[in-house]
Design an enzyme around this catalytic site. Structure first.
Site, PDB file in Angstrom:
ATOM      1  CG  ASN A   1      -7.537  -2.767  -6.296  1.00 38.84           C
ATOM      2  OD1 ASN A   1      -6.610  -3.515  -6.129  1.00 38.84           O
ATOM      3  ND2 ASN A   1      -7.821  -1.848  -5.389  1.00 38.84           N
TER       4      ASN A   1
ATOM      5  CG  ASP B   1      -2.176   0.696   1.100  1.00 38.04           C
ATOM      6  OD1 ASP B   1      -2.398   1.250   0.023  1.00 38.04           O
ATOM      7  OD2 ASP B   1      -2.969   0.733   2.047  1.00 38.04           O
TER       8      ASP B   1
END
Ligand code: V07
Length: 258
Positions: free
Chosen positions: A86, A38
């Site tokens: 996503n 991340d």
């Protein structure tokens, strides 16, 4: 003079890190390390770059950390590359992300083969674009017989979806008489997960300071040590990984004294 000093500093730094790597290897190396990579978008924003620049830089970190983990003796490295959530991102970003497996593999597959690394994937393969599937399939085929570290990409992966699909598979076996209800236990359930052939993760690392699992391996991480780090994924380096593994070893040592 300065350049000479910088070179010497890097050499010293490299030798310190490699000495550290050797000393860590003599202790309890986590067999399976899972990473939520991340902070790529934030890394780009801090530099007034487009988000895709952060993803591209993050890909270089994948290469670096793969080599270090393999040298350390990690057996499985699972990287959360694309989640089922996503797909909600802008089309331009998704198109770029779907090209990254092909770019990564066309650049680094020879290096992975040289390191005896085996490329695998968990997630819903079919929904990926054909060019992405071709690249990943080629890498899995060309590294299938490798016996070194398994580099396992979680692609189009969502843990809740995995658990629902696993439940449906087991329900179908009961319905057709192949399985009795009383035979269903945790061990049986795990044999139907996408990760059935892998050891459960010992250490989960998440970068960028977020303290969430984000629908990642919710069953598999039940007993893992968690390491939530503020560093952004593109800045995650050998020292970060060694620090996280050393912290893991210290925790496991305390656990041993219980
Ligand atoms: C979608 C995506 C995003 C992606 N990022 C770079 C790393 C940071 C996280 C997001 C962006 N990377 N990095 C490597 C791959 C990959 C995936 C499968 C494979 F077989 C080989 C390489 C990748 N895939």
């Amino acid at each position: 003079m300065l350049e000479k000093l910088m070179r010497k500093k890097n050499t010293v730094a490299d030798s310190v890190v490699s000495d550290r790597l050797e000393s860590l290897k003599s202790r309890n190396i986590p067999a399976h390390v899972a990473i939520i990579m991340d902070g790529n978008g934030r890394w780009a924003k801090q530099r007034n770059l487009p988000r895709i620049a952060g993803h591209h830089e993050g890909m270089k970190t994948v290469r670096k950390i793969t080599r270090i983990a393999s040298n350390l003796g990690v057996k499985v490295l699972t990287l959360y590359a694309f989640s089922t959530e996503n797909w909600k991102r802008p089309k331009l970003e998704i198109d770029f992300l779907m090209k990254l497996p092909g770019e990564f593999l066309s650049t680094y597959l020879p290096e992975l083969i040289e390191q005896n690394v085996k490329v695998e994937m968990i997630g819903n393969f079919d929904m990926l674009p054909d060019h992405t599937k071709r690249a990943i399939r080629k890498a899995m085929d060309e590294t299938e017989s490798n016996t070194g570290m398994t580099l396992n990409f979680a692609m189009n992966y969502g843990s809740r979806l995995e658990l629902v699909e696993t439940t449906k598979k087991i329900a179908a076996l009961v319905a057709d008489g192949s399985l009795k209800i009383e035979e269903i236990d945790e061990s049986l359930f795990a044999t139907h997960l996408m990760t059935a052939h892998l050891p459960e993760p010992d250490l989960l690392i998440r970068t960028s300071g977020e303290v969430r699992l984000s629908n990642f391996m919710l069953w598999q991480l039940a007993y893992a040590e968690f390491s939530f780090l503020d560093v952004l994924w593109p800045d995650f380096d050998e020292k970060c990984l060694l620090d996280a593994i050393e912290e893991f070893q210290l925790r496991k040592r305390r656990f041993g004294s219980v």
